[in-house]
Design a protein around this motif. Sequence first.
Motif, PDB file in Angstrom:
ATOM      1  N   VAL A  44       0.876  -1.167   0.000  1.00 53.38           N
ATOM      2  CA  VAL A  44       0.000   0.000   0.000  1.00 53.38           C
ATOM      3  C   VAL A  44       0.915   1.219   0.000  1.00 53.38           C
ATOM      4  CG1 VAL A  44      -1.906   1.186   1.110  1.00 53.38           C
ATOM      5  CG2 VAL A  44      -1.694  -1.297   1.335  1.00 53.38           C
TER       6      VAL A  44
ATOM      7  N   THR B  70       1.605   4.661   0.700  1.00 58.31           N
ATOM      8  CA  THR B  70       1.075   5.760   1.509  1.00 58.31           C
ATOM      9  C   THR B  70       2.114   6.842   1.781  1.00 58.31           C
ATOM     10  OG1 THR B  70       1.611   4.426   3.436  1.00 58.31           O
ATOM     11  CG2 THR B  70      -0.689   4.378   2.690  1.00 58.31           C
TER      12      THR B  70
ATOM     13  N   ALA C 103      -2.975  -0.157  -3.549  1.00 52.94           N
ATOM     14  CA  ALA C 103      -3.657   1.132  -3.459  1.00 52.94           C
ATOM     15  C   ALA C 103      -2.611   2.194  -3.161  1.00 52.94           C
ATOM     16  CB  ALA C 103      -4.707   1.103  -2.343  1.00 52.94           C
ATOM     17  N   SER C 104      -2.938   3.435  -3.511  1.00 52.21           N
ATOM     18  CA  SER C 104      -1.991   4.524  -3.300  1.00 52.21           C
ATOM     19  C   SER C 104      -2.754   5.803  -2.963  1.00 52.21           C
ATOM     20  CB  SER C 104      -1.163   4.742  -4.570  1.00 52.21           C
ATOM     21  OG  SER C 104      -0.481   5.976  -4.512  1.00 52.21           O
ATOM     22  N   SER C 105      -2.123   6.676  -2.196  1.00 53.78           N
ATOM     23  CA  SER C 105      -2.724   7.987  -1.922  1.00 53.78           C
ATOM     24  C   SER C 105      -1.868   9.098  -2.518  1.00 53.78           C
ATOM     25  CB  SER C 105      -2.917   8.196  -0.415  1.00 53.78           C
ATOM     26  OG  SER C 105      -1.735   7.907   0.294  1.00 53.78           O
TER      27      SER C 105
ATOM     28  N   ASP D 289      -2.206  10.541  -5.284  1.00 55.19           N
ATOM     29  CA  ASP D 289      -2.998  11.552  -5.999  1.00 55.19           C
ATOM     30  C   ASP D 289      -3.241  12.803  -5.173  1.00 55.19           C
ATOM     31  OD1 ASP D 289      -4.606  10.099  -4.232  1.00 55.19           O
ATOM     32  OD2 ASP D 289      -6.401  10.268  -5.467  1.00 55.19           O
TER      33      ASP D 289
ATOM     34  N   TYR E 175      -3.907  11.048   2.935  1.00 55.42           N
ATOM     35  CA  TYR E 175      -4.930  10.156   3.512  1.00 55.42           C
ATOM     36  C   TYR E 175      -4.464   8.715   3.360  1.00 55.42           C
ATOM     37  CZ  TYR E 175      -6.275   9.079  -1.317  1.00 55.42           C
ATOM     38  OH  TYR E 175      -6.261   8.656  -2.624  1.00 55.42           O
TER      39      TYR E 175
ATOM     40  N   PRO F 280      -5.623   5.180   1.885  1.00 55.61           N
ATOM     41  CA  PRO F 280      -6.662   4.697   0.970  1.00 55.61           C
ATOM     42  C   PRO F 280      -7.511   3.586   1.588  1.00 55.61           C
ATOM     43  CG  PRO F 280      -4.454   4.114   0.159  1.00 55.61           C
ATOM     44  CD  PRO F 280      -4.264   4.897   1.412  1.00 55.61           C
ATOM     45  N   GLU F 281      -8.785   3.549   1.187  1.00 56.52           N
ATOM     46  CA  GLU F 281      -9.662   2.441   1.586  1.00 56.52           C
ATOM     47  C   GLU F 281      -9.156   1.175   0.907  1.00 56.52           C
ATOM     48  OE1 GLU F 281     -12.310   1.875   3.590  1.00 56.52           O
ATOM     49  OE2 GLU F 281     -11.899   3.884   4.373  1.00 56.52           O
TER      50      GLU F 281
ATOM     51  N   ASP G  53      -7.444  10.057   9.404  1.00 56.34           N
ATOM     52  CA  ASP G  53      -6.162   9.360   9.226  1.00 56.34           C
ATOM     53  C   ASP G  53      -4.996  10.054   9.921  1.00 56.34           C
ATOM     54  OD1 ASP G  53      -7.465   7.501   7.540  1.00 56.34           O
ATOM     55  OD2 ASP G  53      -7.223   8.850   5.828  1.00 56.34           O
TER      56      ASP G  53
END
Length: 361
Positions: free
Chosen positions: A97, A99, A120-122, A124, A129, A131-132, A293
């Motif tokens: 993940v 983050t 998943a990545s945050s 963006d 945050y 990511p879910e 978060d």
Amino acid sequence: MSRVINFSAGPSVLPESVLKIAAAEMLDCNGSGQSAMEMSHRSKEYEAIIFGAMDLLRELMNIPSNYKILFLQGGASSQFAMLPLNLMNKNKKADFVITGQWATKAYQEASRYGEAVSIASSKDKTFSYIPELDPSTFSKDADYFHICLNNTIYGTRFTKLPETGDIPLIADLSSCILSEPLDVSKFGVIYAGAQKNMAPAGLTVVIIREDLIGHARDLTPTMFDYKTHADNDSMYNTPPCYSIYMLKLVLEWLKNDIGGLDAMKVQNEKKAGLLYDYLDTSAMFKGTVEKKDRSLMNVPFITGNDELDAKFVKEAKAAGFVNLKGHRSVGGMRASIYNAMPVEGVAKLVTFMKAFENANA
Ligand SMILES: *Cc1c(COP(=O)(O)O)cnc(C)c1O
């Protein structure tokens, strides 16, 4: 002597009482007539230190008996390679993940040894945050699943762990280890550089489930094989003796002065609450992270005006609040409020911020 109030992200503030003990024992540690840094690591005197530190860590973190504690070197960054070398051994695949910067480095290093999958990545939103996560998207054949539990640079943290089933969950705890109770049995491996919440730099703590030891890939350097260190009580070669000594003092402080991890959590929540509450009401400063978060340990904030940020950092430093400049990738400010930062330190910072806000409104 006047000590500053130090918000460094790492290496960071250590408990003052610990530094005083270390100073008092500098020339004569426990009646041995020598400093802990001068001892043979094979001596009885030193064994009491290294095994004492391991026992205390096991007690404070409630580490189950089927986990080994390893005291290594090379920083958390060496674990980015050591993990795939030891664990990417069946399907040569692992989930990540993304983050923040450290999570990205772990992912990139693992991709040199096998298939690293970004689940998943945050990125963006500048990693502001967590990511879910949808477990149906996890690789069924991954050798492990990696997260960075607290993201030091961006100030986010996981508040719930991914459901990885039988796939070992691996977590980088460099900036949050010992900040609150944690169920170690949920993890395959936990690792952390010592220089944020434990000790001076030079020591890396690894907590690893025993069944994950002994499966390193053939080309793994001896020093990068967990088994080498597990079989030799972390003394295959010279361990970072003095950092381990300091860790033991910090753990004694955590146990005896603070009262353990439940009490530490209460204090850490109080500190973070003071700062976040102010950020949420201030017309000048604001936090950069999604509220749900927010990290307990690293608090980034901005004014939205680079010149005002720089003025704040400069005036804060002159007033004795140091290392508040934000990471170059986020800008603004960051207050790292690790275990050793007292509540009064944060309260004083908030008072200073209020005065700055009034003076510059
Ligand atoms: C500081 C940090 C690292 C890097 O640690 P080193 O010991 O310098 O290699 C890795 N991960 C996280 C989460 C960190 O905070």
